[in-house]
Design an enzyme around this catalytic site. Structure first.
Site, mmCIF file in Angstrom:
data_model
loop_
_atom_site.group_PDB
_atom_site.id
_atom_site.type_symbol
_atom_site.label_atom_id
_atom_site.label_comp_id
_atom_site.label_asym_id
_atom_site.label_seq_id
_atom_site.Cartn_x
_atom_site.Cartn_y
_atom_site.Cartn_z
ATOM 1 N N GLU A 146 -16.531 -7.098 -107.996
ATOM 2 C CA GLU A 146 -17.402 -5.982 -108.349
ATOM 3 C C GLU A 146 -16.797 -5.111 -109.431
ATOM 4 O OE1 GLU A 146 -18.273 -3.589 -104.938
ATOM 5 O OE2 GLU A 146 -18.491 -5.351 -103.679
ATOM 6 N N CYS A 167 -14.920 1.159 -113.582
ATOM 7 C CA CYS A 167 -14.059 0.916 -112.428
ATOM 8 C C CYS A 167 -13.995 -0.599 -112.232
ATOM 9 C CB CYS A 167 -14.685 1.612 -111.219
ATOM 10 S SG CYS A 167 -13.787 1.344 -109.712
ATOM 11 N N CYS A 204 -8.162 -8.174 -100.934
ATOM 12 C CA CYS A 204 -6.964 -7.339 -101.015
ATOM 13 C C CYS A 204 -6.145 -7.564 -99.748
ATOM 14 C CB CYS A 204 -7.369 -5.871 -101.113
ATOM 15 S SG CYS A 204 -5.986 -4.739 -101.416
ATOM 16 N N CYS A 234 -6.347 -1.603 -95.666
ATOM 17 C CA CYS A 234 -6.667 -0.194 -95.396
ATOM 18 C C CYS A 234 -7.922 -0.094 -94.526
ATOM 19 C CB CYS A 234 -6.862 0.583 -96.704
ATOM 20 S SG CYS A 234 -5.423 0.471 -97.777
ATOM 21 N N CYS A 294 -11.524 0.787 -96.023
ATOM 22 C CA CYS A 294 -11.939 0.089 -97.241
ATOM 23 C C CYS A 294 -12.678 -1.212 -96.934
ATOM 24 C CB CYS A 294 -10.709 -0.193 -98.095
ATOM 25 S SG CYS A 294 -11.095 -1.108 -99.583
ATOM 26 N N CYS A 341 -15.689 0.687 -103.209
ATOM 27 C CA CYS A 341 -14.822 -0.479 -103.255
ATOM 28 C C CYS A 341 -15.210 -1.618 -102.299
ATOM 29 C CB CYS A 341 -13.433 0.036 -102.908
ATOM 30 S SG CYS A 341 -12.129 -1.119 -103.164
#
Ligand code: SAH
Length: 361
Positions: free
Chosen positions: A95, A108, A115, A119, A122, A344
């Site tokens: 994205e 962005c 990832c 977290c 997220c 995100c």
């Protein structure tokens, strides 16, 4: 697994020169190729009109000039935020977002598919790390966002300048080799020639990553995502980067800020009842006063599980006041594009679910 051709857009100026030399071509062809890649941002072999067809064919046999395909584009009716979902050559998706800001629009962009930092707040973290992006795949996001902007300018943004932030999917310092390469192409005099001031890395602050950045301070801006106001909180919310003690992450980030002469941003996600407490504001204030820092407060953009919510706006302002009253520069960032799942990793996640549903039918 299918091996993909290297992307031309991943190559730094010297590599382009070597490629042309190896093809037995005169040096001016390298200048022409660099112009096509770094100035014209060509994504199509047919555009390279001054390059002989034989050379184009030879290059195309071993290289790809584009690695992304647009799958979805959404525009927020609230604030004009544009969200893009791109498919990579191996079928993975990433994205990117265009965020209208007062001065220049901000791009962005993503540095990884997924990832590894895990977290809690997220959406990208949910699927773990799939793979790193190549420099060319990162740059092509910028190329395609820029083209979108040229094609349809944002109201109130007459000029064609833009800022780039690594705040999309992924941990940029976990893919430092390719992110560093991207930045060198973007800001190199023989590359795109963008100002370093226009580029910002956002990191959750794993120690190895911060140390690599410090070993080679590229002059771009830095944001450190805190996640917790002490080690216990940080480990709970950001399990992987939380292994680096907060004091060390903040100290290394401050060192970087001093090395490049830029204030470092400490980012704090505000979650109702969890990260909106006055004592947390006090502790963040103390961290921020320890070096060249300012604080960005980001109200939580809720995920599809609806568990964590942003605090009421008033409460965000109270949190900000505690910081400013203690002498710290602090801003509340209204997160854009809520109606289009712009936080995100949210769009990719929603899409994956839809595709799964389709597959089940
Ligand atoms: N891995 C890097 C960059 C990607 S996240 C980093 O951690 O900084 C970019 C920013 O978005 C981080 O500050 C992160 O804390 C924030 N963020 C992630 N998910 C969010 C959500 N659901 N709501 C609000 N901010 C979020």
């Amino acid at each position: 697994m299918e091996i993909l051709n290297p992307l031309l857009h991943s190559m730094v100026p010297d590599e382009i020169a070597a490629l042309i030399r190896d093809a037995g071509q005169p040096r001016f062809r390298a200048d022409q190729m660099r112009d096509w890649l770094y100035r014209q941002h060509a994504l199509d072999w047919d555009r390279l009109t001054n390059i002989p067809a034989t050379l184009r064919e030879r290059l195309a046999a071993g290289h790809d000039i584009s690695g992304l395909e647009l799958v979805e584009r959404q525009v927020s009716r609230d604030d004009g935020t544009r969200k893009f979902l791109f498919r990579l050559r191996d079928g993975n998706t990433v994205e990117s977002v265009i965020i209208p800001m007062t001065e220049h629009p901000t791009f962005c962009i993503s540095s990884q598919v997924g990832c590894a930092m895990a977290c809690r707040f997220c959406a990208t973290a949910r699927g773990g790390l799939v793979r790193h992006l190549d420099a060319g795949e990162i740059l092509e996001q910028v190329i395609r966002l820029r083209a979108d902007l040229l094609n349809e300018s944002l109201e109130g943004h007459g000029d064609r300048q833009f800022n780039i932030v690594f705040m999309g999917m992924g941990e940029p310092l976990d893919n430092w080799e390719q992110v560093r390469r991207t930045i060198s192409i973007l800001t190199g005099e023989n590359g795109w020639g963008l100002s370093r001031r226009r580029v910002q890395i956002s990191t959750s602050g794993p120690r190895e990553g911060l140390e690599k950045l410090l070993a080679e301070p590229l002059g771009v801006g830095l944001t450190l995502s805190l996640g917790g106001s002490n080690d216990e909180e940080r480990r709970k919310i950001m399990p992987v980067p939380g292994r680096t003690p907060l004091a060390d992450a903040v100290r290394l980030a401050g060192q970087y800020g001093r090395a490049v002469g830029r204030r470092v941003t400490l980012a704090w996600v505000l979650i109702e009842g969890k990260t909106d407490l006055p004592e947390q504001a006090e502790r963040i204030g103390a961290l921020a006063r320890s070096g060249p820092f300012k604080v960005n407060l980001i109200p939580m953009n809720p995920l599809d599980d609806g568990k964590d919510l942003p605090p009421a706006w008033e409460r965000c302002l109270e949190f900000q006041n505690i910081l400013t009253d203690s002498g710290v520069m602090a801003f509340v960032r209204a997160s854009g594009g809520k109606d289009i799942a712009a936080a995100c990793g949210q769009l990719r996640r929603r899409r994956q679910r839809l595709e799964k549903k389709d597959g089940a039918r």
